[in-house]
Design a protein around this motif. Sequence first.
Motif, PDB file in Angstrom:
ATOM      1  N   LEU A 274       0.734  -1.187   0.141  1.00  0.00           N
ATOM      2  CA  LEU A 274       0.055  -0.077   0.180  1.00  0.00           C
ATOM      3  C   LEU A 274       0.889   1.415  -0.190  1.00  0.00           C
TER       4      LEU A 274
ATOM      5  N   ASP B 296      -3.817   4.848  -1.933  1.00  0.00           N
ATOM      6  CA  ASP B 296      -4.741   3.493  -1.688  1.00  0.00           C
ATOM      7  C   ASP B 296      -5.611   3.683  -0.544  1.00  0.00           C
ATOM      8  N   LYS B 297      -6.579   2.978  -0.658  1.00  0.00           N
ATOM      9  CA  LYS B 297      -7.734   3.205   0.462  1.00  0.00           C
ATOM     10  C   LYS B 297      -7.621   1.909   1.432  1.00  0.00           C
TER      11      LYS B 297
ATOM     12  N   ALA C  44      -1.515   6.195   2.446  1.00  0.00           N
ATOM     13  CA  ALA C  44      -3.052   5.776   2.394  1.00  0.00           C
ATOM     14  C   ALA C  44      -3.865   6.747   2.479  1.00  0.00           C
TER      15      ALA C  44
END
Length: 533
Positions: A67, A71-72, A95
């Motif tokens: 990640l 990114d979530k 993130a």
Amino acid sequence: MGPDAVLVPQPSAEDFPDFVSIPGRIARHARDFPERRAVVCGDTSRTWREFDRRVGRVARALAAMGLGRGDKIAILAANSGEYLETFMGALRAGACVVPLSTMAAADALEKMLDDCDARVLFLSDRYRGLVEPWEDRLSKLIPGGRIAYDFERPGWRAFEGWLALADDAPFERPLDRLDDFNIIYSSGTTGLPKGILHSHAMRDLLAVRFAAFDYGPDTVSLASTPLYSNTTLVSVLATLGGGGTTILMPRFDVVRFLEIAERERVTHAMLVPVQYQRILAHPDFARYDLGAFKAKLSTSAPLRAHIKADCLARWPGRLIEIYGLTEGGASCTLEANLHPDKLHTVGKPGLGSEIVVLDEAGRVLPQGEVGELAGRAQIMMKGYHGQDGKTRELFWHDAEGRLFFRSGDMGRIDEDGFVVLLDRKKDMIISGGFNVYAADLEVLLLEHPDVIDAAVIGIPSDEWGETPLGLCVLRPGAATTAEELRDWANGRLGKTQRLAAVEIRDSLPRSTIGKIMKRELREPYWAGRTARI
């Protein structure tokens, strides 16, 4: 949605020459006062050194899973130290965090997770039942991307075991001021709620500006509303940013709140109106020493004038009401202590905000006239995630081309520049062609000595289209009837405002941050009819 794709213009680097991310501030506090308390929840307490170390380990563990920037990760859990460590660690890794509402229905949560493209989900046992109906359809989660805070189940990794795989070496990843910070989903009950996307700059600016409310290294802030709520995050981020101590309550309880406030010498709390009402109404309120309070803040819904007055009389410290949108833009602050004659307002535009009042055609109305509030500020959301059309629906531009966000709230600006908030535009009752503002009727009903809570909604009327209905909660032991209450109110209301009826209720439905759920109240009356519910 990256910085180049946003519909809402964002500030340049010159606007934020001193930008420091919230994760960067945490690292700074760990260096400057490592042994001071950073976060407390129940019996668990973390110093800044410990908190920073665990935040770094979360970042390193997520980075090891691949990640990075944008990114979530999603979190569905009750307030806890681990929740906050996950949130801050994900940010440090670059993130974007999606804190999910524990009040949302299971199908709505599935839509949110799919919409935000979350790659990792952190979950607590208490909310497994919301996930299990669609757990097998979480195709966007990466292998190993299901992490359990407090339960064991095949396919899920235990949080502490997952964290133990990362070492304590400092983790640093450059964060840009316009990088995605969080997505907060609105409380829509049909279809897909809107995901409000904030940047790091917006969040850091709030932390900086809350120094005006006495947030700093000596702050002891008691957070008693859920971390998925923007109400909570604003205060928590201000405390983390300023180097104070955050005390998290997993669940609000009046006596527990008062006990913690006295024992910990709490200086700050961000509360919603129903919490003020319940705390001040507790028979033992006066027994607790709340003398350490510097500032109490209120947001999420209008705080009634009589509750503000009671708070000023009996609760030490400043009382500050904040009106604003999670999206940003329109914002007001009321220093109740300084303006005791303006308790019926939400204050003046603050936090760098500018507000205008618009008519139905989008024309600016003169001072004193009622219309829809629209506002702009230095920082506003980047947009609704993946919903450009919904984002554009908020837009209004002035003659100079400057962007304002429509608030959906009706109000007016008085002769002194204070904003009087009325209703949500969608909650306004149109009876016989006249606009009836439920807030005016609710204020009146609450003046009756037997009424402790009230809501007014529009219900169908063959004669008027819709007509006001009062829903009231009475104090224990009250003998007033619904008919007597209706007649009492109508004797004090104008002809176009009069209530068709009053109904007595045991309670009114509220969200976890205290908003009365008017859609839920209206639904039974409008079932089968063509109307906005």
